[in-house]
Scaffold this active site. Structure first.
Site, PDB file in Angstrom:
ATOM      1  N   ASP A  34       0.744  -0.961   0.021  1.00  0.00           N
ATOM      2  CA  ASP A  34      -0.302   0.029   0.190  1.00  0.00           C
ATOM      3  C   ASP A  34       0.899   1.518   0.308  1.00  0.00           C
ATOM      4  OD1 ASP A  34       0.693   0.427   2.860  1.00  0.00           O
ATOM      5  OD2 ASP A  34      -1.256   0.033   4.025  1.00  0.00           O
ATOM      6  N   HIS A  35       0.556   2.264  -0.338  1.00  0.00           N
ATOM      7  CA  HIS A  35       1.395   3.867   0.207  1.00  0.00           C
ATOM      8  C   HIS A  35       2.262   3.689   1.165  1.00  0.00           C
ATOM      9  CE1 HIS A  35      -2.261   3.736   2.858  1.00  0.00           C
ATOM     10  NE2 HIS A  35      -1.969   5.257   3.203  1.00  0.00           N
ATOM     11  N   CYS A  43       3.146  -3.819   4.211  1.00  0.00           N
ATOM     12  CA  CYS A  43       2.640  -2.358   4.501  1.00  0.00           C
ATOM     13  C   CYS A  43       2.891  -1.648   5.535  1.00  0.00           C
ATOM     14  CB  CYS A  43       0.631  -3.049   4.704  1.00  0.00           C
ATOM     15  SG  CYS A  43       0.417  -3.876   6.032  1.00  0.00           S
ATOM     16  N   GLY A  44       2.083  -0.707   6.047  1.00  0.00           N
ATOM     17  CA  GLY A  44       2.365   0.400   7.397  1.00  0.00           C
ATOM     18  C   GLY A  44       3.728  -0.519   8.505  1.00  0.00           C
ATOM     19  N   THR A  45       3.017  -1.134   8.451  1.00  0.00           N
ATOM     20  CA  THR A  45       3.381  -2.412  10.291  1.00  0.00           C
ATOM     21  C   THR A  45       3.483  -3.467   9.461  1.00  0.00           C
ATOM     22  OG1 THR A  45       1.179  -2.904  10.675  1.00  0.00           O
ATOM     23  CG2 THR A  45       2.102  -1.632  11.607  1.00  0.00           C
ATOM     24  N   GLY A  46       2.932  -4.499   8.266  1.00  0.00           N
ATOM     25  CA  GLY A  46       2.905  -5.296   8.362  1.00  0.00           C
ATOM     26  C   GLY A  46       1.652  -6.672   8.304  1.00  0.00           C
ATOM     27  N   GLY A  79      -1.524  -5.363   8.533  1.00  0.00           N
ATOM     28  CA  GLY A  79      -3.144  -6.080   7.307  1.00  0.00           C
ATOM     29  C   GLY A  79      -3.084  -6.941   6.246  1.00  0.00           C
ATOM     30  N   HIS A  86      10.960 -23.703   8.478  1.00  0.00           N
ATOM     31  CA  HIS A  86       9.962 -24.589   9.444  1.00  0.00           C
ATOM     32  C   HIS A  86       8.988 -24.882   8.666  1.00  0.00           C
ATOM     33  CE1 HIS A  86      12.517 -25.722  13.129  1.00  0.00           C
ATOM     34  NE2 HIS A  86      13.374 -26.360  12.390  1.00  0.00           N
ATOM     35  N   ASN A  87       8.037 -23.535   8.128  1.00  0.00           N
ATOM     36  CA  ASN A  87       6.618 -22.768   7.792  1.00  0.00           C
ATOM     37  C   ASN A  87       6.806 -23.001   6.492  1.00  0.00           C
ATOM     38  OD1 ASN A  87       7.555 -20.832  10.548  1.00  0.00           O
ATOM     39  ND2 ASN A  87       5.888 -22.806  11.197  1.00  0.00           N
ATOM     40  N   ARG A 105       9.044 -33.668   9.672  1.00  0.00           N
ATOM     41  CA  ARG A 105       8.109 -33.580  10.414  1.00  0.00           C
ATOM     42  C   ARG A 105       7.675 -32.298   9.939  1.00  0.00           C
ATOM     43  NH1 ARG A 105      12.829 -32.292  13.204  1.00  0.00           N
ATOM     44  NH2 ARG A 105      12.782 -30.446  14.276  1.00  0.00           N
ATOM     45  N   HIS A 106       8.101 -31.132   9.635  1.00  0.00           N
ATOM     46  CA  HIS A 106       7.767 -29.855   9.933  1.00  0.00           C
ATOM     47  C   HIS A 106       6.924 -30.120   7.891  1.00  0.00           C
ATOM     48  CE1 HIS A 106      10.382 -28.226  11.916  1.00  0.00           C
ATOM     49  NE2 HIS A 106      11.609 -28.976  11.581  1.00  0.00           N
ATOM     50  N   ARG A 149       2.958 -30.960   9.418  1.00  0.00           N
ATOM     51  CA  ARG A 149       2.792 -29.955  10.187  1.00  0.00           C
ATOM     52  C   ARG A 149       1.834 -28.974   9.130  1.00  0.00           C
ATOM     53  NH1 ARG A 149       7.153 -29.943  14.168  1.00  0.00           N
ATOM     54  NH2 ARG A 149       7.060 -31.370  15.492  1.00  0.00           N
TER      55      ARG A 149
HETATM   56  C1  RB5 Z   1      -2.122   2.951   6.407  1.00  0.00           C
HETATM   57  O1  RB5 Z   1      -2.328   4.042   7.198  1.00  0.00           O
HETATM   58  C2  RB5 Z   1      -1.593   1.438   7.920  1.00  0.00           C
HETATM   59  O2  RB5 Z   1      -2.482   1.224   8.461  1.00  0.00           O
HETATM   60  C3  RB5 Z   1      -1.239   0.326   6.545  1.00  0.00           C
HETATM   61  O3  RB5 Z   1      -0.012   0.711   5.898  1.00  0.00           O
HETATM   62  C4  RB5 Z   1      -1.262  -0.837   7.882  1.00  0.00           C
HETATM   63  O4  RB5 Z   1       0.213  -0.377   8.475  1.00  0.00           O
HETATM   64  C5  RB5 Z   1      -2.228  -1.892   8.540  1.00  0.00           C
HETATM   65  O5  RB5 Z   1      -2.068  -2.896   8.540  1.00  0.00           O
END
Ligand code: RB5
Length: 155
Positions: free
Chosen positions: A8-9, A65-68, A70, A98-99, A132-133, A136
């Site tokens: 995203d942005h 994304c911003g935090t990863g 979403g 493992h995953n 084993r992985h 799972r």
């Molecule tokens: C966008 O502002 C932010 O919410 C998005 O990038 C993300 O971090 C959502 O999980």
């Protein structure tokens, strides 16, 4: 390797750096957007990448994304997708070993560029250990097949 990229942005600038990095390493990159820092909705781009990974049209996906958070939530709704949100290389290595994670998710507002690119490198270079992985990982897929959205039965 054929790799689908999406952001995203808030992840756009890191996605562009990752695209340059992957291209310089000789990977075939499919950039599924977004294409600027104009505000967009992350589920749109998360779903685009998750869909091509679920269909095996590409070997791996990378989402930013911003935090990863979403992007992880969106991608893991797709059957066959195992998306791993990683903030350091050890987790990225274990996500592969493992995953058998097939999508790497990064937080563009969390990571510096150098650390993010190191995580990408480790994620692409580390093989799945199987054994084993594999059993799972198959159990994860079976939860959806057998129980739909229900809480998995433990016995
Ligand atoms: C966008 O502002 C932010 O919410 C998005 O990038 C993300 O971090 C959502 O999980």
């Amino acid at each position: 390797m054929k790799i689908a990229l999406g952001s995203d942005h808030a992840g756009f600038e890191l996605k562009e750096k990752i695209k340059e990095f992957l291209t310089s390493m000789g990977h075939q990159v499919e950039d599924m957007g977004c294409y600027s820092t104009d505000s967009v909705d992350y589920p749109v781009y998360g779903a685009k990448v998750a869909r091509v990974v679920a269909e095996n049209a590409v070997e791996r996906g990378i989402l930013v994304c911003g935090t990863g958070l979403g992007m992880s939530m969106v991608a893991n709704r797709f059957t066959g997708v195992r998306a791993a949100l990683c903030h350091e290389p050890f987790t990225a290595q274990m996500a592969r070993r493992h995953n058998n994670a097939n999508i790497l998710v990064l937080g563009g507002r969390v990571l510096g560029d150098a650390l993010a690119l190191e995580i990408v490198k480790v994620f692409l270079e580390t093989p799945f250990e199987g054994g084993r992985h594999a059993r799972r990982v198959e159990m994860i897929e079976n939860i959806v097949k057998e129980d739909g959205n229900e809480t998995p039965k433990t016995n």
